[in-house]
Each structure stands twice: as C-alpha cells, then as structure tokens.
Write an enzyme that holds these catalytic residues in place. Sequence first.
Site, PDB file in Angstrom:
ATOM      1  CE1 TYR A  14      42.265  38.377  49.065  1.00  0.00           C
ATOM      2  CE2 TYR A  14      41.179  39.480  50.883  1.00  0.00           C
ATOM      3  CZ  TYR A  14      41.116  38.789  49.697  1.00  0.00           C
ATOM      4  OH  TYR A  14      39.894  38.510  49.144  1.00  0.00           O
ATOM      5  CG  HIS A  41      36.766  38.266  39.277  1.00  0.00           C
ATOM      6  ND1 HIS A  41      35.716  39.126  39.520  1.00  0.00           N
ATOM      7  CD2 HIS A  41      37.733  38.607  40.161  1.00  0.00           C
ATOM      8  CE1 HIS A  41      36.042  39.948  40.506  1.00  0.00           C
ATOM      9  NE2 HIS A  41      37.261  39.648  40.917  1.00  0.00           N
ATOM     10  CG  HIS A  74      38.068  45.671  39.333  1.00  0.00           C
ATOM     11  ND1 HIS A  74      39.189  44.965  38.964  1.00  0.00           N
ATOM     12  CD2 HIS A  74      37.550  45.021  40.398  1.00  0.00           C
ATOM     13  CE1 HIS A  74      39.341  43.933  39.784  1.00  0.00           C
ATOM     14  NE2 HIS A  74      38.356  43.944  40.663  1.00  0.00           N
ATOM     15  CG  ASN A 110      43.787  34.536  42.787  1.00  0.00           C
ATOM     16  OD1 ASN A 110      43.266  34.775  43.857  1.00  0.00           O
ATOM     17  ND2 ASN A 110      44.095  35.469  41.904  1.00  0.00           N
TER      18      ASN A 110
END
Length: 190
Positions: free
Chosen positions: A67, A102, A127, A148
């Site tokens: 992260y 997602h 979100h 990602n």
Amino acid sequence: MTQSSTPAVETDSKTGSSKAISFQDYLDLSKQAFHNQQPLHLLTQRISFQDWARLRAILAPALYVDYTKIGKEKWDAMSADDFMAMVSNDDFLGDPCVKTQHLIGATYWERVSESKVIGHHQLRAAHQVYTSPDLKTVKLRGHSHATNEHYYVKSGGVWKFAGLKPEVRWNEYKFEEVFKGSYTQSEKHS
C-alpha cells in the site's frame, strides 16, 4: 515486406519462455459469472458484499500487500488471517456503515511462472458511508480510480489471491473520509 496481423507474444529475456498465460488460465482467472469460484470475480464480490468467509476461502496462505503508493505500509508475506483481520476491521472494509462496489475495467495477465500470475487491472471502487447500519441516510461518498496489480498463485490446481499493489490515479468526493482508520483526527479538522 508483409506485416503479421498477430501481435508478438512477450517472452522472458532470461529463459525465452512466454509470459502469456494459457487460455484456460485466462478463463479461470477472469470468469465474471456470479456463480463462479474464481479469484478475480470473487475478490471484488466478497469485498463489496463483506462476505468474509468466502473471501477467506480464495486467499493464499501468505499475501504480498503493498500500500506504499497510497501512503500506507508494505507487507512481503502477510498471513491470510492477518489480511482478513485488516480488511474486515470496522476501521476499514468491515464498517457496517460502508458499502462498496469494485468494478474492474481493462485487464491484462502476466505469467511469472506456471503457478504465479500478475493481473494488471483498472479499478473503480465506489464507496458510500451511511449514518447508521440501517443504510437509510447517506453521510458521504468517496470513489477511487486506480490501477492494481493483483497477485495469484496456483495451489492444487486452483488459483488463489496472493496480494495486491494499488496505485490511485485520482479520487472523487470525500474518499479520504470513507474509512475511519484511513486518516487522523487532525486531518479531520483541517
């Protein structure tokens, strides 16, 4: 001079072997039917629906979690139990007042070995935070647009999720306030 209409397959410069995954592995990794048991779809669904038992079932024993590009820590070998504790915590995705979805956009797969694959994914994570667990009143929204790297390992003929490395491109609304554990008290009031 004629040109081939077939793109070249990338090969590993050291071994000369293809970095492409097999068609069956592609199907296994990216199947999008709701009833499937494959890691990419299940990962996004289990996180979005806070289905922790089924998320745990698709995890490798140890996960690489990086992260650092979003201002957090890196773990080279986080245990599946520690990963579950982190993501299901009330300060993160386990907050009953936080709902997420997602969505995965373009994807390409890179074979590292016969049992390791990296999925490169575009991701939009929406979100909403509600004022209470009854989910009737929206308190705030925060959405993230990212790429990602998701890591997968094949164990016993089954692909397992083995980690992630997100890189946020940009956020919308009050994303920094979505997760209670994501910012400090001083940042709340600045």
